[in-house]
Design a protein around this motif. Sequence first.
Motif, PDB file in Angstrom:
ATOM      1  N   LEU A 152      -4.766   0.004   8.251  1.00  0.00           N
ATOM      2  CA  LEU A 152      -5.760  -0.164   7.193  1.00  0.00           C
ATOM      3  C   LEU A 152      -5.980  -1.634   6.848  1.00  0.00           C
ATOM      4  CD1 LEU A 152      -4.797   2.729   4.744  1.00  0.00           C
ATOM      5  CD2 LEU A 152      -6.948   2.503   6.003  1.00  0.00           C
ATOM      6  N   SER A 153      -4.924  -2.433   6.990  1.00  0.00           N
ATOM      7  CA  SER A 153      -5.047  -3.850   6.631  1.00  0.00           C
ATOM      8  C   SER A 153      -5.685  -4.682   7.731  1.00  0.00           C
ATOM      9  CB  SER A 153      -3.665  -4.424   6.296  1.00  0.00           C
ATOM     10  OG  SER A 153      -2.854  -4.464   7.456  1.00  0.00           O
ATOM     11  N   ARG A 163      -4.070  12.173   9.661  1.00  0.00           N
ATOM     12  CA  ARG A 163      -5.488  12.177   9.271  1.00  0.00           C
ATOM     13  C   ARG A 163      -6.111  10.802   9.513  1.00  0.00           C
ATOM     14  NH1 ARG A 163      -8.608  15.417   6.128  1.00  0.00           N
ATOM     15  NH2 ARG A 163      -6.832  16.636   5.375  1.00  0.00           N
ATOM     16  N   LEU A 164      -5.366   9.759   9.182  1.00  0.00           N
ATOM     17  CA  LEU A 164      -5.868   8.401   9.391  1.00  0.00           C
ATOM     18  C   LEU A 164      -6.013   8.103  10.882  1.00  0.00           C
ATOM     19  CD1 LEU A 164      -6.630   5.956   7.636  1.00  0.00           C
ATOM     20  CD2 LEU A 164      -4.317   5.072   8.004  1.00  0.00           C
ATOM     21  N   ALA A 165      -5.051   8.542  11.670  1.00  0.00           N
ATOM     22  CA  ALA A 165      -5.128   8.334  13.113  1.00  0.00           C
ATOM     23  C   ALA A 165      -6.358   9.011  13.708  1.00  0.00           C
ATOM     24  CB  ALA A 165      -3.858   8.839  13.787  1.00  0.00           C
ATOM     25  N   ALA A 214       0.820  -1.213   0.000  1.00  0.00           N
ATOM     26  CA  ALA A 214       0.000   0.000   0.000  1.00  0.00           C
ATOM     27  C   ALA A 214       0.856   1.266   0.000  1.00  0.00           C
ATOM     28  CB  ALA A 214      -0.928   0.000   1.220  1.00  0.00           C
ATOM     29  N   TRP A 215       2.140   1.139   0.300  1.00  0.00           N
ATOM     30  CA  TRP A 215       3.071   2.285   0.237  1.00  0.00           C
ATOM     31  C   TRP A 215       4.184   1.914  -0.739  1.00  0.00           C
ATOM     32  CZ3 TRP A 215       6.646   4.209   4.776  1.00  0.00           C
ATOM     33  CH2 TRP A 215       7.240   5.428   4.415  1.00  0.00           C
ATOM     34  N   PRO A 216       3.977   2.164  -2.025  1.00  0.00           N
ATOM     35  CA  PRO A 216       4.950   1.713  -3.039  1.00  0.00           C
ATOM     36  C   PRO A 216       6.339   2.293  -2.857  1.00  0.00           C
ATOM     37  CG  PRO A 216       2.872   2.368  -4.058  1.00  0.00           C
ATOM     38  CD  PRO A 216       2.804   2.809  -2.629  1.00  0.00           C
ATOM     39  N   ARG A 248      -3.413  -3.958  16.655  1.00  0.00           N
ATOM     40  CA  ARG A 248      -2.333  -3.401  17.476  1.00  0.00           C
ATOM     41  C   ARG A 248      -1.756  -2.156  16.811  1.00  0.00           C
ATOM     42  NH1 ARG A 248      -1.626  -8.960  18.075  1.00  0.00           N
ATOM     43  NH2 ARG A 248      -1.624  -9.697  20.237  1.00  0.00           N
ATOM     44  N   ALA A 249      -1.574  -2.207  15.507  1.00  0.00           N
ATOM     45  CA  ALA A 249      -1.071  -1.040  14.782  1.00  0.00           C
ATOM     46  C   ALA A 249      -2.062   0.109  14.862  1.00  0.00           C
ATOM     47  CB  ALA A 249      -0.801  -1.408  13.321  1.00  0.00           C
ATOM     48  N   ARG A 250      -3.347  -0.213  14.808  1.00  0.00           N
ATOM     49  CA  ARG A 250      -4.373   0.838  14.890  1.00  0.00           C
ATOM     50  C   ARG A 250      -4.317   1.533  16.246  1.00  0.00           C
ATOM     51  NH1 ARG A 250     -10.380  -0.843  13.348  1.00  0.00           N
ATOM     52  NH2 ARG A 250      -9.237  -1.271  11.425  1.00  0.00           N
ATOM     53  N   ARG A 251      -4.201   0.751  17.315  1.00  0.00           N
ATOM     54  CA  ARG A 251      -4.123   1.360  18.647  1.00  0.00           C
ATOM     55  C   ARG A 251      -2.848   2.177  18.802  1.00  0.00           C
ATOM     56  NH1 ARG A 251      -6.271  -3.695  20.228  1.00  0.00           N
ATOM     57  NH2 ARG A 251      -4.183  -4.474  20.745  1.00  0.00           N
TER      58      ARG A 251
END
Length: 375
Positions: free
Chosen positions: A291-292, A367-369, A272-274, A296-299
């Motif tokens: 996003l995937s 923004r995603l956070a 997702a990050w080329p 744990r990464a989201r938190r």
Amino acid sequence: MPTTTARRLERSADQLSSAAIARLDSSYDWYRELPADERSWVGLVAQAGISAFISWYRDPQTNPPLPIDVFATAPRELTRTIALQQTLQMVRTAIDVVEERVPQLAAAGDEHQLREAVLTYSREIAFAAAHVYAQAAESRGAWDARLEALVVDAVLRAEADDALSSRVAALGWDEVRGVVVIAGTAPPGPGTETLDTLRRNAIHEGLVALGSVQRNLLIAILGGVDDALAVSARFEHLWGPGPVVVGPRVPHLYAAGRSARAALSGVASAPAWPHAPRPCPASELLPERALSGDSRARRALVDKVTRPLRDRPTLRDTVPAYLDHGGLEATARVLFVHPNTVRYRLGRIAELTGFDLTDQRDAFTVRLALAFARL
């Protein structure tokens, strides 16, 4: 062979064995430092070697040279205690003792023949010792490979149980500190060659390594690491094309599951990050990992952005205003402040969170956070 010389050898067998043991005791520190039971095993090997030589010398047709049987008198574990070099020293000592006594042992005219027989048999003994140690090394290598695979699998599953503790100790990793997991696409070719190359590179760097090739992934666990990113940069050529992701450095192997989860999650989400760097720290891929579906990464992403701003309402309000309107002037008008005030706030936000909102990548991450935080 001459029967007179053979009978003299038979009568002197015990004396020769005792003399060989006495010579070992006086010549080598390693022998004197052995426990009593292991010294007795060495004595039995020396005695068996001399007895086998005498039997062969007496009747070479009926008793062909099978010196490998000499080492069957000792347990296999002895090869872990006594190195091949020490075994060869033992063989050389026994041969020297017999050679020194050739004038007393050989009948008149048989001296040259006895010396030749001793040299021939000593060569066979040396080859037999090498064969025994090669077999032991091959057996240990196969066992260590299975043990290593079990440990790597346990790390990937985060199973820090008693079984893992014993296996970690067996591999010598119980005292290893500074552990990092690196994952990426395995290079083409046999997996065993890839892992051998990984271990050689680790030894060259003064590190220890465990590895596994699972499906198309090469997963490396490196120990003794101080700077994870610097080490991974020196190792990244071992992986095939595609992203190479470095998990966080953890204190020991029992905590390596956290590093492994981050590295594997990063490999899965890196497409997702080329333009992701290679190697890439898993922490740099937090947005893609979130996003995937990596909870744990989201938190971690939400905490990294929102926690430092929780008690700073002016900074907290500046973040969405700047992201939504862009530019110092537009943000200043929305917030009814001077543009320099916005500039100062952006600097403070960068200091507290590590994200510079004027950078496109950082702005996307923040923004995603915020979106995850609202959810």
